[in-house]
Scaffold this active site. Structure first.
Site, PDB file in Angstrom:
ATOM      1  N   GLU A 160      57.838 -15.249  -9.387  1.00 27.46           N
ATOM      2  CA  GLU A 160      57.709 -16.707  -9.703  1.00 27.46           C
ATOM      3  C   GLU A 160      57.585 -17.358 -11.227  1.00 27.46           C
ATOM      4  O   GLU A 160      58.146 -18.241 -11.664  1.00 27.46           O
ATOM      5  CB  GLU A 160      57.227 -17.549  -8.783  1.00 27.46           C
ATOM      6  CG  GLU A 160      57.263 -18.925  -8.883  1.00 27.46           C
ATOM      7  CD  GLU A 160      56.644 -19.704  -7.483  1.00 27.46           C
ATOM      8  OE1 GLU A 160      55.540 -19.296  -7.147  1.00 27.46           O
ATOM      9  OE2 GLU A 160      56.661 -21.001  -7.543  1.00 27.46           O
TER      10      GLU A 160
ATOM     11  N   THR B 212      50.322 -22.933  -3.508  1.00 27.02           N
ATOM     12  CA  THR B 212      49.380 -23.204  -4.575  1.00 27.02           C
ATOM     13  C   THR B 212      48.429 -24.464  -4.332  1.00 27.02           C
ATOM     14  O   THR B 212      47.304 -24.664  -4.712  1.00 27.02           O
ATOM     15  CB  THR B 212      49.905 -23.770  -6.073  1.00 27.02           C
ATOM     16  OG1 THR B 212      51.152 -22.964  -6.061  1.00 27.02           O
ATOM     17  CG2 THR B 212      49.188 -23.589  -7.130  1.00 27.02           C
TER      18      THR B 212
ATOM     19  N   ASP C 271      59.790 -16.631  -1.632  1.00 29.11           N
ATOM     20  CA  ASP C 271      59.137 -17.556  -0.622  1.00 29.11           C
ATOM     21  C   ASP C 271      59.292 -17.214   0.914  1.00 29.11           C
ATOM     22  O   ASP C 271      58.718 -17.839   1.714  1.00 29.11           O
ATOM     23  CB  ASP C 271      59.579 -18.938  -0.691  1.00 29.11           C
ATOM     24  CG  ASP C 271      58.625 -19.653  -1.862  1.00 29.11           C
ATOM     25  OD1 ASP C 271      57.586 -19.383  -2.029  1.00 29.11           O
ATOM     26  OD2 ASP C 271      59.246 -20.506  -2.690  1.00 29.11           O
TER      27      ASP C 271
ATOM     28  N   ILE D  34      50.936 -16.470  -6.071  1.00 28.60           N
ATOM     29  CA  ILE D  34      50.176 -17.731  -5.159  1.00 28.60           C
ATOM     30  C   ILE D  34      51.154 -18.447  -4.606  1.00 28.60           C
ATOM     31  O   ILE D  34      51.693 -19.365  -5.277  1.00 28.60           O
ATOM     32  CB  ILE D  34      48.943 -18.425  -6.015  1.00 28.60           C
ATOM     33  CG1 ILE D  34      48.013 -17.457  -6.400  1.00 28.60           C
ATOM     34  CG2 ILE D  34      48.350 -19.195  -4.676  1.00 28.60           C
ATOM     35  CD1 ILE D  34      46.776 -18.171  -7.229  1.00 28.60           C
ATOM     36  N   ASP D  35      51.491 -18.168  -3.412  1.00 27.69           N
ATOM     37  CA  ASP D  35      52.374 -19.143  -2.715  1.00 27.69           C
ATOM     38  C   ASP D  35      51.385 -20.026  -1.838  1.00 27.69           C
ATOM     39  O   ASP D  35      50.528 -19.952  -1.388  1.00 27.69           O
ATOM     40  CB  ASP D  35      53.058 -18.211  -1.390  1.00 27.69           C
ATOM     41  CG  ASP D  35      53.998 -18.991  -0.655  1.00 27.69           C
ATOM     42  OD1 ASP D  35      54.666 -19.810  -1.205  1.00 27.69           O
ATOM     43  OD2 ASP D  35      54.118 -18.873   0.327  1.00 27.69           O
TER      44      ASP D  35
ATOM     45  N   ASP E   7      55.531 -13.464  -5.424  1.00 25.62           N
ATOM     46  CA  ASP E   7      55.068 -15.074  -5.302  1.00 25.62           C
ATOM     47  C   ASP E   7      53.225 -14.778  -5.323  1.00 25.62           C
ATOM     48  O   ASP E   7      52.775 -14.440  -4.471  1.00 25.62           O
ATOM     49  CB  ASP E   7      55.477 -15.799  -4.278  1.00 25.62           C
ATOM     50  CG  ASP E   7      55.179 -17.234  -4.287  1.00 25.62           C
ATOM     51  OD1 ASP E   7      54.335 -17.354  -5.419  1.00 25.62           O
ATOM     52  OD2 ASP E   7      55.639 -17.889  -3.649  1.00 25.62           O
TER      53      ASP E   7
ATOM     54  N   ASP F  89      47.398 -18.090 -10.634  1.00 19.42           N
ATOM     55  CA  ASP F  89      48.901 -17.459 -10.604  1.00 19.42           C
ATOM     56  C   ASP F  89      49.582 -16.549 -11.580  1.00 19.42           C
ATOM     57  O   ASP F  89      49.994 -15.534 -11.227  1.00 19.42           O
ATOM     58  CB  ASP F  89      49.601 -18.910 -10.755  1.00 19.42           C
ATOM     59  CG  ASP F  89      50.611 -19.202  -9.642  1.00 19.42           C
ATOM     60  OD1 ASP F  89      50.914 -18.324  -8.644  1.00 19.42           O
ATOM     61  OD2 ASP F  89      50.570 -20.587  -9.482  1.00 19.42           O
TER      62      ASP F  89
END
Ligand code: AMP
Ligand code: MG
Length: 390
Positions: free
Chosen positions: A102, A179, A321, A176-177, A174, A79
């Site tokens: 994020e 996770t 998101d 790593i959307d 984002d 991330d």
């Protein structure tokens, strides 16, 4: 060379915090609109995907590099490193553009996290220093001639702290959307968008675990999805070859995509809607749902908050998101609104304000049917909600 000149021109434009109306309308109708931004975003997402794939192969399986965030979602070294890569590229290409990202780097600065910080720095540096491929430019901070200090990379992560809002040009990141999908070896997405005056104008989503063609499970995986306002939506491979215009597929079954996480979604309500419309449920993590919808694999994506019953809304959706996914669906010919048919809000701040779920569909006619089915399902679930006299 053309790209380089265009890039300098756009950097000059970016000094305006509010884009002059003349420039905005010109850029939105020109066939070349946001061409440099598109190439920068693809480069940033592709290199961030290199990070996430490396992290998965090297670190996720033993789970030693997972931290807990306040909101209880797992944050991995991937991330942080992916956001460092994306923000470094954005900062080099568009130094004045605000970024709404994020992650923040506070946890990485703590003395107890030295090992984690070193891994983040090493992963981000390696991804940024890889040789340039077609379409990438050294002046975006890419290639082996650039050094990236630990402090510069942590600062880049923190550059994502913009508060968002209307009347500005800003990026959402984002890294790593999904996770949890990432940690499970399932779907996750590296997501980037550009918003101008509250309208999403560019979305790029990297999905390393999506099959290039839905019908060929043995084929290599890894796609990047790209949409520019007014220019359509495309899928390219993670390795940068072959662009396919979306949608390009039609499932025999009509699927309703929904979150894999039960606490993110109102499962009974989605079941009622699916039953009424004869849709088959398909759980998936991250904005990969928008990608599968845009290419025609799914018919509907329903995001109904778990607390829809009674009208409470403890969780406010975040712009990073949904901004890239929403433009992807629209540019593939679909429609997305909140569950009452109102447009999504990308100019309110980091959050998307009060709403009671999102509905995305492959076409307008189906969208109207889903909205009416939701109303009926809500009434069946909680008659008081729509008829206070009861
Ligand atoms: P999904 O993979 O569709 O379940 O969505 C993942 C995203 O859901 C994450 O990026 C989070 O930002 C967001 N999220 C976190 N908590 C909630 C919640 N309670 N309800 C809905 N979405 C949430
Ligand atoms: Mg997310």
């Amino acid at each position: 060379m053309l790209l380089y000149h265009a890039s300098k021109h756009l950097i000059a434009q970016a000094h305006f915090r509010t884009i002059p109306r003349r420039l905005l309308s010109m850029s939105l109708t020109s066939p070349e609109a946001f061409s440099v931004e598109k190439h920068v975003a693809i480069a940033a997402v592709r290199r961030a995907c290199l990070v996430t794939c490396t992290v998965f192969n090297q670190l996720v399986r033993d789970r030693t590099d997972t931290l807990k965030k306040e909101d209880d979602s797992p944050v991995t070294v991937g991330d942080y490193a992916a956001q460092a890569v994306i923000n470094t590229v954005l900062r080099n290409a568009f130094p004045e553009d605000p970024i709404v990202g994020e992650e923040g780097a506070d946890a990485l600065r703590q003395g107890s996290n030295t090992k984690l910080r070193e891994r983040v720095v090493s992963l981000a540096t390696n991804a940024l220093r890889e040789d340039l491929i077609d379409g990438e430019k050294a002046q975006w901070g890419l290639g082996s001639q650039h050094e990236h200090s630990s402090e510069a990379l942590l600062k880049a992560i923190d550059e994502g702290n913009d508060t968002g809002g209307p009347n500005k040009r800003m990026w959402t990141v984002d890294p790593i959307d999904g996770t949890k999908g990432f940690l499970r070896g399932g779907q996750y997405a590296v997501c980037l968008s550009l918003i101008v005056n509250s309208q999403v104008v560019l979305g790029v989503i990297g999905c390393p675990n999506i099959q290039i063609h839905p019908e060929n499970p043995d084929e290599e995986k890894g796609c990047i999805f790209v949409a520019v306002r007014g220019q359509g939506a495309f899928q390219i491979t993670l390795s940068g070859t072959s662009a396919i215009k979306l949608p390009f597929f039609s499932s025999e079954k009509s699927y309703v995509l929904q979150s894999e996480e039960s606490k993110h979604t109102n499962i009974p309500l989605i079941r009622r809607v699916s039953d009424e419309l004869h849709l088959t449920e398909w759980g998936m993590d991250s904005q990969a749902k928008y990608c599968c919808l845009a290419r025609g694999e799914g018919a509907v994506y329903l995001r109904m908050p778990a607390s829809t019953i009674g009208g409470k809304q403890p969780y406010e959706e975040r712009i990073w998101d949904h901004a890239p996914g929403s433009i992807l669906v629209e540019e593939a010919g679909g429609k997305i609104t909140d569950s009452e048919g109102a447009p999504l809000q990308f100019g309110l701040g980091r959050g998307m304000g009060e709403n009671h779920g999102f509905v995305a569909t492959v076409d307008e006619e189906l969208h109207a049917r889903v909205i009416s089915a939701i109303k009926r399902a809500q009434l069946a679930e909680d008659p008081k909600k729509t008829n206070p006299a009861l």
